[in-house]
Scaffold this active site. Sequence first.
Site, PDB file in Angstrom:
ATOM      1  N   ASP A 127       3.784  10.916   0.533  1.00  0.00           N
ATOM      2  CA  ASP A 127       3.036  10.431  -0.621  1.00  0.00           C
ATOM      3  C   ASP A 127       1.737  11.182  -0.993  1.00  0.00           C
ATOM      4  O   ASP A 127       1.180  11.256   0.035  1.00  0.00           O
ATOM      5  CB  ASP A 127       2.591   8.875  -0.082  1.00  0.00           C
ATOM      6  CG  ASP A 127       2.198   8.036  -1.394  1.00  0.00           C
ATOM      7  OD1 ASP A 127       2.635   8.475  -2.506  1.00  0.00           O
ATOM      8  OD2 ASP A 127       1.518   6.999  -1.177  1.00  0.00           O
ATOM      9  N   ASP A 135       1.447  16.248  -5.491  1.00  0.00           N
ATOM     10  CA  ASP A 135       0.453  15.639  -6.674  1.00  0.00           C
ATOM     11  C   ASP A 135      -0.713  16.827  -7.124  1.00  0.00           C
ATOM     12  O   ASP A 135      -1.493  16.811  -6.416  1.00  0.00           O
ATOM     13  CB  ASP A 135      -0.258  14.466  -6.013  1.00  0.00           C
ATOM     14  CG  ASP A 135      -0.819  13.661  -6.964  1.00  0.00           C
ATOM     15  OD1 ASP A 135      -1.012  14.174  -8.275  1.00  0.00           O
ATOM     16  OD2 ASP A 135      -1.540  12.685  -6.672  1.00  0.00           O
ATOM     17  N   HIS A 164      -4.504   2.260  -8.347  1.00  0.00           N
ATOM     18  CA  HIS A 164      -4.286   1.761  -7.005  1.00  0.00           C
ATOM     19  C   HIS A 164      -5.287   1.184  -6.261  1.00  0.00           C
ATOM     20  O   HIS A 164      -6.342   0.846  -6.989  1.00  0.00           O
ATOM     21  CB  HIS A 164      -4.680   3.348  -6.063  1.00  0.00           C
ATOM     22  CG  HIS A 164      -3.469   4.388  -6.157  1.00  0.00           C
ATOM     23  ND1 HIS A 164      -3.705   5.469  -6.812  1.00  0.00           N
ATOM     24  CD2 HIS A 164      -2.185   4.527  -5.694  1.00  0.00           C
ATOM     25  CE1 HIS A 164      -2.526   6.291  -6.856  1.00  0.00           C
ATOM     26  NE2 HIS A 164      -1.776   5.742  -6.065  1.00  0.00           N
ATOM     27  N   GLY A 165      -4.821   0.429  -5.204  1.00  0.00           N
ATOM     28  CA  GLY A 165      -5.917  -0.284  -4.509  1.00  0.00           C
ATOM     29  C   GLY A 165      -5.808  -2.032  -4.958  1.00  0.00           C
ATOM     30  O   GLY A 165      -4.948  -2.321  -5.743  1.00  0.00           O
ATOM     31  N   GLY A 186       0.586   2.403  -7.715  1.00  0.00           N
ATOM     32  CA  GLY A 186      -0.175   1.424  -7.902  1.00  0.00           C
ATOM     33  C   GLY A 186       0.382   0.104  -8.514  1.00  0.00           C
ATOM     34  O   GLY A 186      -0.233  -0.598  -9.277  1.00  0.00           O
ATOM     35  N   ALA A 187       1.476  -0.026  -7.712  1.00  0.00           N
ATOM     36  CA  ALA A 187       2.379  -1.405  -8.322  1.00  0.00           C
ATOM     37  C   ALA A 187       2.257  -2.442  -7.516  1.00  0.00           C
ATOM     38  O   ALA A 187       2.516  -3.444  -7.834  1.00  0.00           O
ATOM     39  CB  ALA A 187       3.683  -0.732  -8.067  1.00  0.00           C
ATOM     40  N   SER A 188       1.271  -2.587  -6.506  1.00  0.00           N
ATOM     41  CA  SER A 188       0.986  -3.624  -5.690  1.00  0.00           C
ATOM     42  C   SER A 188       0.755  -4.993  -6.591  1.00  0.00           C
ATOM     43  O   SER A 188       0.008  -5.021  -7.476  1.00  0.00           O
ATOM     44  CB  SER A 188      -0.110  -3.557  -4.622  1.00  0.00           C
ATOM     45  OG  SER A 188       0.420  -3.328  -3.654  1.00  0.00           O
ATOM     46  N   ASP A 204       1.548  -0.346  -1.336  1.00  0.00           N
ATOM     47  CA  ASP A 204       0.838  -0.130   0.014  1.00  0.00           C
ATOM     48  C   ASP A 204      -0.079  -1.568   0.160  1.00  0.00           C
ATOM     49  O   ASP A 204      -0.196  -2.140   1.210  1.00  0.00           O
ATOM     50  CB  ASP A 204       0.069   1.212  -0.101  1.00  0.00           C
ATOM     51  CG  ASP A 204      -0.706   1.542   1.262  1.00  0.00           C
ATOM     52  OD1 ASP A 204      -0.662   0.699   2.434  1.00  0.00           O
ATOM     53  OD2 ASP A 204      -1.457   2.454   1.248  1.00  0.00           O
ATOM     54  N   THR A 205      -1.038  -1.515  -0.921  1.00  0.00           N
ATOM     55  CA  THR A 205      -1.872  -2.744  -0.820  1.00  0.00           C
ATOM     56  C   THR A 205      -1.462  -4.124  -0.566  1.00  0.00           C
ATOM     57  O   THR A 205      -2.150  -4.649   0.452  1.00  0.00           O
ATOM     58  CB  THR A 205      -2.730  -2.730  -2.270  1.00  0.00           C
ATOM     59  OG1 THR A 205      -3.447  -1.570  -2.417  1.00  0.00           O
ATOM     60  CG2 THR A 205      -3.849  -3.996  -2.225  1.00  0.00           C
TER      61      THR A 205
HETATM   62  P1  13P Z   1      -0.958  -0.037  -4.473  1.00  0.00           P
HETATM   63  O1  13P Z   1      -2.405   0.425  -3.902  1.00  0.00           O
HETATM   64  O2  13P Z   1      -0.837  -0.780  -5.757  1.00  0.00           O
HETATM   65  O3  13P Z   1      -0.054  -0.456  -3.328  1.00  0.00           O
HETATM   66  O4  13P Z   1      -0.126   1.341  -4.777  1.00  0.00           O
HETATM   67  C1  13P Z   1       0.052   2.424  -3.666  1.00  0.00           C
HETATM   68  C2  13P Z   1       0.584   3.429  -4.119  1.00  0.00           C
HETATM   69  O5  13P Z   1       0.691   3.868  -5.301  1.00  0.00           O
HETATM   70  C3  13P Z   1       0.847   4.579  -3.067  1.00  0.00           C
HETATM   71  O6  13P Z   1       1.243   5.835  -3.473  1.00  0.00           O
HETATM   72  O1  G3H Z   2      -1.933   5.817  -2.719  1.00  0.00           O
HETATM   73  C1  G3H Z   2      -2.070   6.098  -1.602  1.00  0.00           C
HETATM   74  C2  G3H Z   2      -1.557   5.123  -0.606  1.00  0.00           C
HETATM   75  O2  G3H Z   2      -2.145   3.703  -0.740  1.00  0.00           O
HETATM   76  C3  G3H Z   2      -2.007   5.713   0.659  1.00  0.00           C
HETATM   77  O3  G3H Z   2      -3.179   5.567   0.922  1.00  0.00           O
HETATM   78  O4  G3H Z   2      -4.071   7.905   1.540  1.00  0.00           O
HETATM   79  O5  G3H Z   2      -5.335   5.836   2.501  1.00  0.00           O
HETATM   80  O6  G3H Z   2      -3.016   6.430   3.355  1.00  0.00           O
HETATM   81  P1  G3H Z   2      -4.183   6.411   2.068  1.00  0.00           P
HETATM   82 ZN    ZN Z   3      -0.033   6.444  -5.303  1.00  0.00          ZN
END
Ligand code: 13P
Ligand code: G3H
Ligand code: ZN
Length: 306
Positions: A81, A103, A179-180, A210-212, A254-255
């Site tokens: 990622d 990226d 993200h976040g 950033g789909a959480s 991720d979030t």
């Molecule tokens: P979230 O922060 O919305 O979960 O997005 C995670 C992400 O895009 C990881 O690449």
């Molecule tokens: O988009 C990023 C992911 O949420 C991963 O986050 O770099 O803190 O592991 P990280």
């Molecule tokens: Zn991402």
Amino acid sequence: MALKSGLEILQAARDGQYGVGAFNTNDMEITQAILEAAEATRSPVILALSEGAIKYGGRPLIDMVIHEAKIADVPVAVHLDHGSSYESCMNCIRWGFSSVMIDKSHEDEETNTSEVKRVVEAAHAVGVTVEAEIGRLGGVEEHVVVAEEDAILTKADEAERFMKNTDADYLAVAIGTSHGANKGKGRPFIHHERIQEIAGLVSKPLVMHGASGVPQDVVERLNAAGGSLQNASGIHEDDVRKAVTEGIAKINTDTDLRLAFTAAVREVLQKDPKQFDPRKILGPARDEMRRIVEERMEVFGSAGQA
Ligand code: 13P
Ligand code: G3H
Ligand code: ZN
């Protein structure tokens, strides 16, 4: 079931109009939660490792994730990622990843294109498929905070040109997500027309970072158990469902797992201050993450596709 390339999983998703979750993992419990959810819902899935995860867990984490992916009985890809460099992508390919993201979305289009092309040439030679990004999300990108006003939506014509010039396999697009755990006040606005315009010119799978969903009940539980997360907000599940019908095939999450993990750990420790067995603390966190991942898989429509 063998480890699959990202494209094998994602082209089927784009063609079948469902989304596949790319869930970030950092340890054994998260990996198990994701794979157990995928097997329980019969869902293809992508295990995503960031460079931060790789730094944290090293080879023990990488080898465990790849091993678990190989023995799962649903299709699984192991993905880098937000890879920041050619070297980082090549290391992951040597370690056995089946998908990498390079990226360079913060660079100009020319640099982004040439860097992606270089990774694509090497990756394709060994059957690994590649995600690239054009446009810029708001929120935390590459550990740099990008103000909402600095986010740049992906343009359809540049997306078409970029994919043609790089031969990348799937494309991350900036269409209003970030993200976040703070994705903006109220319901973040998702630019569905823009997704449709891009998908009209790019037939390869599109990726929503950033789909959480940032479930409010989980945030409330986390705060009630001693946490302090203010103004938490996520992407509405109806926007995700709609985006999937428009061409989004890979949905990064991720979030939501971080929130589920933290809420569960806080609750155990608050309820039972005498507890100090890591299994009694991490086990409930694993269960809670699995529940959240299963919910996401139902929303994405990947459940029942494996
Ligand atoms: P979230 O922060 O919305 O979960 O997005 C995670 C992400 O895009 C990881 O690449
Ligand atoms: O988009 C990023 C992911 O949420 C991963 O986050 O770099 O803190 O592991 P990280
Ligand atoms: Zn991402």
